[in-house]
Design a protein around this motif. Structure first.
Motif, short mmCIF file in Angstrom:
data_model
loop_
_atom_site.label_atom_id
_atom_site.label_comp_id
_atom_site.label_asym_id
_atom_site.label_seq_id
_atom_site.Cartn_x
_atom_site.Cartn_y
_atom_site.Cartn_z
N LYS A 586 0.83 -1.21 0.00
CA LYS A 586 0.00 0.00 0.00
C LYS A 586 0.86 1.26 0.00
O LYS A 586 0.59 2.24 -0.72
CB LYS A 586 -0.92 -0.01 1.22
CG LYS A 586 -2.06 -0.99 1.13
CD LYS A 586 -2.92 -0.92 2.37
CE LYS A 586 -4.08 -1.91 2.29
NZ LYS A 586 -4.93 -1.87 3.51
N VAL A 587 1.93 1.24 0.84
CA VAL A 587 2.83 2.41 0.90
C VAL A 587 3.48 2.65 -0.46
O VAL A 587 3.62 3.80 -0.94
CB VAL A 587 3.87 2.21 2.01
CG1 VAL A 587 4.95 3.28 1.94
CG2 VAL A 587 3.19 2.23 3.38
N HIS A 588 3.91 1.54 -1.09
CA HIS A 588 4.55 1.66 -2.41
C HIS A 588 3.57 2.25 -3.43
O HIS A 588 3.93 3.13 -4.24
CB HIS A 588 5.02 0.27 -2.85
CG HIS A 588 5.78 0.30 -4.16
ND1 HIS A 588 7.05 0.84 -4.27
CD2 HIS A 588 5.41 -0.16 -5.39
CE1 HIS A 588 7.44 0.72 -5.54
NE2 HIS A 588 6.47 0.10 -6.24
N ASP A 589 2.31 1.80 -3.39
CA ASP A 589 1.30 2.33 -4.32
C ASP A 589 1.04 3.81 -4.07
O ASP A 589 0.89 4.61 -5.03
CB ASP A 589 0.01 1.55 -4.18
CG ASP A 589 0.18 0.09 -4.61
OD1 ASP A 589 -0.58 -0.77 -4.09
OD2 ASP A 589 1.04 -0.21 -5.46
N MET A 590 0.98 4.19 -2.78
CA MET A 590 0.76 5.59 -2.45
C MET A 590 1.90 6.48 -2.93
O MET A 590 1.69 7.60 -3.44
CB MET A 590 0.57 5.76 -0.94
CG MET A 590 -0.70 5.13 -0.39
SD MET A 590 -2.20 5.93 -1.00
CE MET A 590 -2.09 7.49 -0.12
#
Length: 748
Positions: A586-590
């Motif tokens: 999720k952090v990578h996508d954000m």
């Protein structure tokens, strides 16, 4: 050591090697510890070494504080009893006796007299550094001595494990009452603070508590002791309890919320179900009403049919009964004629047999009278044995019959309940037939009984003929035996002399064998003395092996519990890793979305001077990156679902752990129940085997008694032979005026 609510924790350790004796003062502010031949004094609150008491030449065995904690009395192996001052750490009194190594000492409540015991088998009363009395202990070594706080009771422990309550004040010779309790010497002995109990410890690893009572069986009046209401508890335990309380409160709140939610769901489900059930009930009522009307019409039709069939059956039954009565009457007349003919024949046969029996009975009566007199005495003895055997058999049979009756009664009750239903229907039809069959059965029984009596008379006649033939054969064999026995008498007279010589030689050999036996007995005793210590060592090794086995089982159980905990922790780690991977994704996508947004914003900056294009670009950015209200609500719902999932997961993990604990407890209970059932089965099997053995013994006794009764006739013949032999010997020995000499068999 700190005494907590449920544990004892070490607080301070002192480096005193080989400390075998330690004693706290009565006030508790000081304690004394022995280091070889030196007594070290420490303060219990500051742990400082207040003083060292030096003066003993050997090891110190016992330390005693006075009632006011101003003095210490010590005794040791060197035969010295010293009185020390606590404040000055100096010796105030001494009593030295080098021939005695002291093991224990006690002080009176006033502090003026001390009592000491040692290796010289006496109890010494010392006051003002002098021995006032020496009470002998009757050849037993005294190891411990204790005096009550009231100063009215004195107890002594011995090396043999017994306790002596001495008469106080002491008298010479001493008077005491002895109580045996330990298997070896007593090492320590103390009296409780209220003088109500005596505690003893011995080398046999046993602790005994005795209640102190007077001669009349009354206990001492308990002193009013006020106990503190405060309890020590560690800080870590308090923190653990606080955290546990918080967790439990949160858990209770969560459970209440869950219960409320589930109750609401159940109410909704119940309302829906009640509606469905009412609708179904109304439909079924309508269908049942229609079925009831149809069944009533069918019932009327079937009742008419059954009445017609019943009348036809009654007519058939009357015709069959008339036919059976006529047939049975004809058969009875024919059988009655046959019965009269057979009765006439049986009367003729009886008259003939009675004549023959009277003739034979007179000839046999004389022989039987002589035999009966001889065997009546023997029969009385054997009848007594038979009665004893029958009594034992009756007891076993009663037990068997009682169990059998109980089983049969239970079975009969069930059978009778079933039979009564069917017998009521058949009684009306069978009553007419039973009268006719009963009369025919009575006639048949009478005919069979007469046939049996005729057969019994025939068998008795055959038995009498066989006995007559046997007696004739016995008489002939006895005559032959008489001739043979005359020859044997001459041969045995010659063998008697040879046997007497052999007896003399055997007596000499017997004396030599008795001497050899005495030597062997002495050697056997020595070997037994050598074997006993080895057997004791073997028993000790077996006990150690059993202890090691129990420790191994305990370690295996701990290992299995640890393996389960490790597996649970691994599963938790896997779940945490999966959640971490999801969060990282999720952090990578954000971060990727932020980069895209920055690039799009930088592109929009180019159109600052053209407001229309800038507006269109901003609208596109809004559509592209800004989420709708529905998406926001969905994200919020996702967060709530995750929280609910985590909460349910924790709840399930806790429930699994509790179920595992319950499973382990249930397994232990089932194991104990299985062991108990196995033990009960083993005891029952042993009882069954014992009963079977008793039955076998009873059966063998009965068979032996029957065999003995059958052998009466053979013994009678043997007795006749012995009387004939004795008469011939007397006749052969007396004509030449030779004194009569008994046979070796008769001597015995």
């Amino acid at each position: 050591m700190n005494i907590l609510i449920d544990d004892i924790q070490p607080f301070k350790e002192f480096t005193i090697r080989g400390c075998r004796e330690c004693q706290f003062s009565n006030g508790g502010h000081l304690f004394a510890a022995v280091h070889g031949n030196v007594i070290q004094l420490y303060a219990t609150y500051t742990f400082e070494n207040v003083g060292n008491l030096k003066g003993h030449n050997g090891k110190v065995r016992s330390i005693v504080w006075s009632q006011d904690d101003s003095k210490i009395i010590s005794c040791g192996v060197d035969g010295a009893v010293y009185e020390w001052s606590v404040y000055t750490s100096k010796r105030e009194g001494e009593s030295v006796l080098k021939t005695c190594s002291y093991t224990c000492a006690a002080v009176s409540p006033e502090g003026g007299t001390t009592f000491a015991v040692g290796s010289d088998k006496t109890l010494k009363e010392i006051s003002d550094s002098q021995i006032q009395r020496e009470v002998p202990a009757a050849d037993t070594v005294l190891t411990q001595v204790a005096i009550s706080r009231s100063g009215r009771m004195l107890f002594v422990g011995t090396a043999q494990g017994s306790i002596r309550a001495m008469k106080f004040p002491l008298t010479v010779p001493g008077e005491w009452t002895e109580h045996q309790c330990h298997a070896s010497s007593i090492t320590k002995m103390r009296i409780s603070y209220d003088d109500g109990f005596l505690f003893t410890v011995g080398e046999d690893a046993c602790l005994y508590t005795f209640k102190i009572m007077d001669k009349e069986g009354r206990g001492l009046k308990a002193k009013d002791i006020t106990y503190a209401e405060e309890i020590l508890i560690s800080k870590s335990d308090l923190q653990e309890k606080d955290t546990a309380m918080k967790e439990l409160k949160t858990r209770v709140y969560e459970l209440n919320m869950e219960n409320e939610y589930q109750l609401r769901l159940k109410d909704m489900n119940h309302h829906e179900k009640t509606k469905e059930l009412t609708e179904k009930f109304i439909q079924e009522m309508e269908s049942l009403k229609t079925k009831n009307q149809v069944l009533k019409t069918d019932k009327d039709k079937e009742e008419a049919k059954h009445e017609e069939e019943r009348q036809e059956l009654i007519e058939r039954q009357h015709q069959e009964l008339q036919d059976l009565e006529s047939a049975n009457n004809q058969k009875l007349m024919a059988e009655y004629e046959k019965y009269q003919e057979l009765q006439a024949k049986s009367q003729r046969m009886q008259e003939e047999y009675e004549r023959q029996l009277t003739a034979k009975s007179e000839s046999h009566k004389q022989a039987l009278r002589e035999q009966t007199e001889q065997y009546e005495t023997k029969l009385h003895e054997k009848i007594g044995q038979l009665e004893a055997a029958h009594d034992e058999m009756r007891q076993t049979m009663r037990i068997h019959e009682e169990t059998k009756k109980q089983i049969e009664e239970d079975a009969d009750r069930e059978i009778l309940d079933i039979k009564n239903m069917y017998e009521r229907r058949l009684r009306e039809e069978k009553e007419g037939n039973m009268r006719l069959t009963g009369e025919t059965g009575i006639m048949k029984k009478k005919f069979k009984s007469q046939e049996q009596e005729i057969e019994a008379l025939k068998s008795d006649i055959n038995n009498l003929n066989t006995e007559k033939n046997k007696l004739n054969g016995v008489i002939k064999s006895l005559e032959k035996d008489i001739l043979g026995l005359k020859k044997e008498i001459q041969e045995r007279d010659e063998t008697i002399q040879d046997k007497e010589k052999r007896i003399y030689d055997l007596k000499k050999k017997n004396q030599e064998l008795e001497k050899f036996k005495f030597v062997l007995d002495y050697k056997i005793r020595e070997l037994k003395k050598q074997i006993e210590p080895r057997e004791n060592d073997i028993k000790a090794m077996k006990d150690q092996i059993q202890e090691m086995d129990t420790e191994l089982e305990r370690y295996n159980k701990n290992n299995t519990a640890l393996d389960l905990k490790i597996e649970e922790s691994k599963q938790k780690l896997k779940a945490n890793k999966e959640e971490m991977a999801v969060q990282r994704q999720k952090v990578h996508d954000m971060e990727a979305e932020l980069k895209r947004f920055r690039t799009d914003v930088s592109n929009c900056v180019q159109y600052i001077q053209d407001p229309q294009k800038l507006k269109t670009k901003i609208v596109e950015l809004n559509k592209k990156y800004v989420q709708s209200e529905q998406a926001v609500e969905a994200a919020g719902m996702d967060v709530d679902i995750q929280k609910e999932y985590a909460r349910q997961r924790d709840h399930l993990e806790r429930s699994v752990a509790s179920f595992r604990k319950k499973l382990a407890k249930d397994q232990q209970i089932h194991r104990a129940d299985n062991v108990r059932i196995m033990q009960e089965n083993v005891s029952l099997i042993k009882e069954i085997n014992d009963l079977r053995r008793e039955l076998k013994i009873a059966r063998t006794q009965i068979s032996s008694l029957k065999y003995a009764l059958n052998l009466d006739q053979t013994r009678r013949i043997h007795d006749w032979k012995q009387t004939a032999m004795s008469l011939r010997r007397s006749a052969a020995s007396r004509p030449n005026n030779i004194p009569w000499r008994a046979r070796p068999d008769e001597r015995k």
